[in-house]
Scaffold this motif. Structure first.
Motif, PDB file in Angstrom:
ATOM      1  N   VAL A 100      34.992 -30.542 -31.609  1.00 29.41           N
ATOM      2  CA  VAL A 100      35.264 -31.015 -32.965  1.00 29.41           C
ATOM      3  C   VAL A 100      36.748 -30.981 -33.292  1.00 29.41           C
ATOM      4  N   VAL A 101      37.504 -30.084 -32.668  1.00 30.55           N
ATOM      5  CA  VAL A 101      38.935 -30.001 -32.986  1.00 30.55           C
ATOM      6  C   VAL A 101      39.674 -31.280 -32.598  1.00 30.55           C
ATOM      7  N   SER A 102      39.070 -32.130 -31.751  1.00 29.10           N
ATOM      8  CA  SER A 102      39.695 -33.408 -31.386  1.00 29.10           C
ATOM      9  C   SER A 102      39.803 -34.333 -32.587  1.00 29.10           C
ATOM     10  N   MET A 103      38.989 -34.093 -33.607  1.00 35.13           N
ATOM     11  CA  MET A 103      39.070 -34.917 -34.820  1.00 35.13           C
ATOM     12  C   MET A 103      40.307 -34.559 -35.654  1.00 35.13           C
ATOM     13  N   ALA A 104      40.840 -33.357 -35.446  1.00 36.12           N
ATOM     14  CA  ALA A 104      42.086 -32.901 -36.079  1.00 36.12           C
ATOM     15  C   ALA A 104      42.130 -33.069 -37.599  1.00 36.12           C
ATOM     16  N   PRO A 105      41.090 -32.644 -38.333  1.00 38.55           N
ATOM     17  CA  PRO A 105      41.145 -32.745 -39.798  1.00 38.55           C
ATOM     18  C   PRO A 105      42.137 -31.743 -40.377  1.00 38.55           C
ATOM     19  N   SER A 106      42.784 -32.102 -41.483  1.00 40.03           N
ATOM     20  CA  SER A 106      43.782 -31.199 -42.079  1.00 40.03           C
ATOM     21  C   SER A 106      43.879 -31.406 -43.589  1.00 40.03           C
ATOM     22  N   ASP A 107      42.742 -31.656 -44.240  1.00 41.45           N
ATOM     23  CA  ASP A 107      42.752 -31.879 -45.689  1.00 41.45           C
ATOM     24  C   ASP A 107      42.975 -30.599 -46.484  1.00 41.45           C
TER      25      ASP A 107
END
Length: 448
Positions: A203-210
């Motif tokens: 899931v970290v490949s999606m790299a969300p940072s909201d």
């Protein structure tokens, strides 16, 4: 009702090693479905130990169409001597997070990429293949690609997501910014540390940072733990709330509401109290029990309103014992004392003295010697889950439900585990009652 399943599991147990193991090391996983048709590991002897290297649940499997359920849990373990109507006691001896980072958040469904259920019946929007093979190509919300047509094929995206890194001492986590999420997403195995045999996309490949700069405490627990249901059900739907997604669905895993009531074991717990030091008692619905676990959460607030938490890889050690001819309707939990509701905590010497003083004043010669227990309930709503838990508790202690309601109100409480419908109800009951229920041995060990 379960004769065919039991014959299948009997054969499964015989096919495994003849001599039950004292200890099993597990790093093998199901495809998200748990039931009598699973390959069983073991058998494990009564009183044996399981050490499991578990994979994250929720987001990783949901981004992996070949996993036919929302969670990647361990293959079930055949427990020597376990028969329908028995119970399995799981003492959680340790939970260690191995991930250095993870990602999670609130989901958004992509309507053209699934049939009926985005967690169970995924199709590629490009070539139309069901459960397509995928590859991770770069980072970001379009990183999950179909290997046939290279189309972005993730059935869900982040409506609002975050990437979290953990301190090496394991006490706190911090949500990182865009650059931190990118650093983690580029090297997922270094940070997420998926077990060798896990097949989920990281899931970290999606790299969300909201959500950046938030500090939270780490207190890991096992979100998926229990015995297999007596009918094949996705691990993520093995409960009375999430399982309703299967009722009359238009795919092969559809069931009726009555079947869900009969076959589920509520292994989809998501209760923060199911952590190191706790004792969980699980129902046995098929021969051998089929204990499975996974989906460690680094932390979770009561209710889990985001729908997902910080799922991590980890190593879990549990001791497994058998309670013969002790039938529980659903999971019974003996939490750590510090996790009990205030009213359910064992009394101090001073409190007991004051109680005796009151009793003497009003001519009472004897007071109850009582201890706490907690029962899990699930249902379509929190109210339905509470009714389910109260009924289960009443059956366990063989008391009128009206008495149980009074005891919960006076000596315990109702805690929300997960929306829309999972609760944990706690109350104190007399020692004699718990002895009759044949669970006092473990209650005493936990609280005396």
């Amino acid at each position: 009702m379960h004769e065919e399943q039991n014959e299948l599991l009997s054969e499964a147990g015989q096919e495994q090693q003849v001599k039950p193991a004292e200890m099993l090391f597990i790093n093998e996983f199901t495809d998200g479905i748990v039931g009598p048709e699973n390959e069983f590991l073991g058998p494990l002897r009564d009183g044996g130990t399981i050490i499991a290297n578990t994979a994250p649940g929720c987001w990783g499997p949901m981004l992996t169409p070949t996993i036919k359920g929302r969670h990647e849990v361990t293959k079930p373990v055949y427990i020597e001597g376990a028969e329908v109507g028995d119970s399995i006691v799981v003492e959680i001896e340790s939970i260690r997070i191995t991930s250095l980072a993870t990602a999670s958040g609130v989901e958004q469904y992509m309507g053209d990429r699934y049939i009926s259920d985005p967690f169970l019946k995924v199709k590629c929007p490009g070539c139309g293949k069901l459960h397509p093979q995928t590859i991770v190509n770069g980072i970001g919300p379009e990183a999950i690609r179909c290997t046939t047509c290279n189309n972005d094929t993730a059935p869900i995206k982040f409506a609002h997501g975050y990437t979290m890194a953990f301190h090496p001492k394991g006490k706190v986590g911090v949500t990182v910014g865009k650059e931190g999420a990118r650093k983690i997403g580029i090297d997922p195995q270094r940070y997420l540390r998926l077990p060798e045999k896990s097949v989920q996309n990281p899931v970290v490949s999606m790299a969300p940072s909201d959500l950046a700069g938030v500090t939270t405490r780490v207190r890991p627990f096992i979100a998926e733990i229990g015995t297999i249901p007596s009918k094949a059900i996705p691990a993520s739907h093995n409960a009375g709330d999430s399982g309703l997604l299967l009722v009359d669905a238009d795919h092969e895993l559809q069931i009726t509401e009555q079947e869900l009531e009969i076959h589920r074991t509520d292994g989809h717990l998501h209760l923060p109290q199911v952590r190191e030091g706790a004792i969980l008692i699980c129902p046995v619905l098929v021969k051998g029990g089929g204990l499975y676990l996974g989906d460690i959460h680094a932390m979770q607030g009561a209710g889990q309103p985001a729908g997902h938490a910080s799922n991590v890889s980890g190593i879990v050690q549990v001791k497994v014992s058998l309670l013969k001819k002790v039938k529980v309707e659903g999971p019974v939990l003996l939490p750590n004392e510090e996790d009990l509701p205030y009213l359910a905590k064992p009394f101090t010497k001073e409190e007991r003295k004051q109680a005796r003083d009151i009793a003497e004043e009003f001519g009472m010669k004897q007071l109850e010697e009582a201890f706490p227990i907690a029962v899990v309930g699930t249902g379509i709503t929190i109210n339905a889950a509470t009714d389910n838990a109260l009924l289960r508790m009443a059956k366990l202690v063989e008391a009128p439900i009206e008495e149980v309601k009074n005891r919960v109100t006076l000596t315990g409480g109702v805690e929300i585990g997960r929306f829309p419908g999972l609760v944990l109800i706690t109350a104190q009951f007399p020692k004699t009652v718990l002895k009759n229920a044949r669970i006092f041995k473990y209650v005493k060990r936990q609280y005396d």
